[in-house]
Design an enzyme around this catalytic site. Sequence first.
Site, short mmCIF file in Angstrom:
data_model
loop_
_atom_site.label_atom_id
_atom_site.label_comp_id
_atom_site.label_asym_id
_atom_site.label_seq_id
_atom_site.Cartn_x
_atom_site.Cartn_y
_atom_site.Cartn_z
N GLU A 1 15.27 9.62 -27.33
CA GLU A 1 16.16 8.89 -28.24
C GLU A 1 16.41 7.55 -27.58
O GLU A 1 16.86 7.49 -26.43
CB GLU A 1 17.51 9.61 -28.28
CG GLU A 1 17.86 10.30 -29.55
CD GLU A 1 19.28 10.85 -29.45
OE1 GLU A 1 20.21 10.03 -29.37
OE2 GLU A 1 19.44 12.07 -29.39
N ASP B 1 30.39 6.19 -29.28
CA ASP B 1 29.98 6.34 -27.89
C ASP B 1 31.15 6.22 -26.93
O ASP B 1 32.08 5.43 -27.12
CB ASP B 1 28.93 5.28 -27.55
CG ASP B 1 27.57 5.67 -28.12
OD1 ASP B 1 27.06 6.73 -27.71
OD2 ASP B 1 27.04 4.93 -28.96
#
Lengths: 258, 396
Positions: free
Chosen positions: A45, A56
Amino acid sequence: MNRLNQQLQANAKHYIAYLTAGYPDNQATIDSALALIEGGVDCLELGLPFSDPVADGPSIAHAMSEVLQRHFTLEDYFSIVRAIRKKSQVPIVLFTYANPLFRQHARLLSLCQECGVDGILLVDCPFEHAQEHFAQCRAHGISPINVIAPDTPEHRLKALSEHSDGFVYYACRRGTTGARADLPSDLSQKVAQIKAQTSLPVAVGFGISARTQAASVLEQADAFVIGSAFVNAITQGANAEALTALARELDPRLSKEA
Amino acid sequence: MLLQSTCDNGFYGEFGGRYVPEILVQALEALAQFYDKLMQDGQFEQELVECLTHYAGRATPLTEVPRFSEAIGGPRILLKREDLLHTGAHKLNNALGQCLLAKKMGKHKIIAETGAGQHGVATATACARLGLECEVFMGATDVKRQAPNVARMRLLGATVTEVHDGQKTLKEAVNAALRRWASCYHDTHYCLGSALGPDPFPRMVATFQSVIGVEARAQMLQQYSCLPSHCVACVGGGSNAIGLFSAFLEDEVALVGVEAGGKGAALGDNAARMQAGAPGVLHGSLSYVLQDAGGQIAPTHSISAGLDYPMIGPMHAFFAKNGRARYTQVGDETALAACKLLTQTEGILPALESSHALGFVMSQAKDFAKDDVVLINLSGRGDKDLDQLMRMEAQA
């Protein structure tokens, strides 16, 4: 058929690694990716940085912000993909946020197709708003990958799976990405629920940073995802050899002695 | 209300939506369902009205400012005095509404973001009044330039968490609040401070702020037997503007939103989204946002912390597109001059945010007809800006 469809299978045991593209620089990302693949990672990824990455946690948010200070562009991103593709055919998933994706959608999709990106994981756009994107992905032979969350109800789970290709991503805890020590107690029950709705491989991520956690994940799921642990290691200056060693150390599919 | 009818599944035309990570989808769905049910509940409305009347000090007056009008050679000007609301800005209307809602929802913790500190103070105040725990996220730059409000929040019992990412202003504070909410929505309500963010926030905030316009419209008819020719309000996220505008949507009244022109037209020097921005996704909704060609959100600048934000609320993007309202900009210097002029001619010290609305009327004074009646939302008072005003005075 892209590499995700060809190489990732349900009821197999896959190892997905996340890296932020361009962190700490473009060549280092290429070297890190190849080092992780050398260490057993079989799907990559690759994060396309966004200025406001609300899904995040601190490790990846910091990495993205560092990269953007250098005015990182799509050209940088795909030069990294091209360089990895020269050496490896593991599936590559582009991970990003709605704004950088939609702002340069058509160009991004053709570059994905041209350079060998197999899937797109769009982290802040629910499937209801992503229909046009899904159609475009399919037209370009790219798998749209959707995230399932701990509180995603049954009916949504079904719809999310139907709109996915390649694999589905179960973000196994609330909050944001980031390494943590434990695993949620309802993990196996949730994965079983998801598997009842889809024949796609189920990957589990969010907070997995130890071999024992990865081992528990693989008891039920088809893949585990490690991100922040690698990004942290890179932040601390780990070189390619160290990353290969770390990838092996975290891989429960290898026997301990190996 | 017309505002509700323009909302289609969280969208206003093509703007709005619920662009959030999957983890927040259920939290928003639960909030939207609860909110929709509560709006049908007469008892909630009554409780909120009582709170706004006897605690917050509504209704706020409408004040004509003839000496300011004369000084600028402009039309008749009336101010909707949200600066006189408890805590000194319109923000309390929304904070009380959302905190009361949170309590009914069984959430005993509140998180909020703040730019100028006004929404932070309003939320900390509502939490103190209603017995809720409060944590406010604030960019480190704003903590510095709005020190009195930080002290007030702490005195009110709130935890102020400094955010050190990026430009260290409102945008980063919202990021931090969204991240926190994703981990604690089970027992925590996110009290978002402007008509921004994912559905249901824009319509919820607009509804709690609509009291401004409803009151002002009734006061106009009662005191002046007419409606204004123009309604003018500053627009950061756009909650004071939507609060005023929403009551006049069906009237023949020109609606003008004033964005921060900052120190110039270059990307990064202003917060004029409708002038320099393009449609994009930030903080859960699709609207006009200042960004670069790669879709990275651009830095912003304004003298006023409350307007220093790269996105305009989705309802305003919708009204700009369908032409119901128009959006213009006023720079730092004009806002500052208007701030001083109102203080000296009328004895009212406006917030630097609201001074942008005043600055628009001041700089365009000659374009109004003499019989125009301009209603300006004086969204907050300027006491919080005193330090900054003094510093700029010293530098000048």
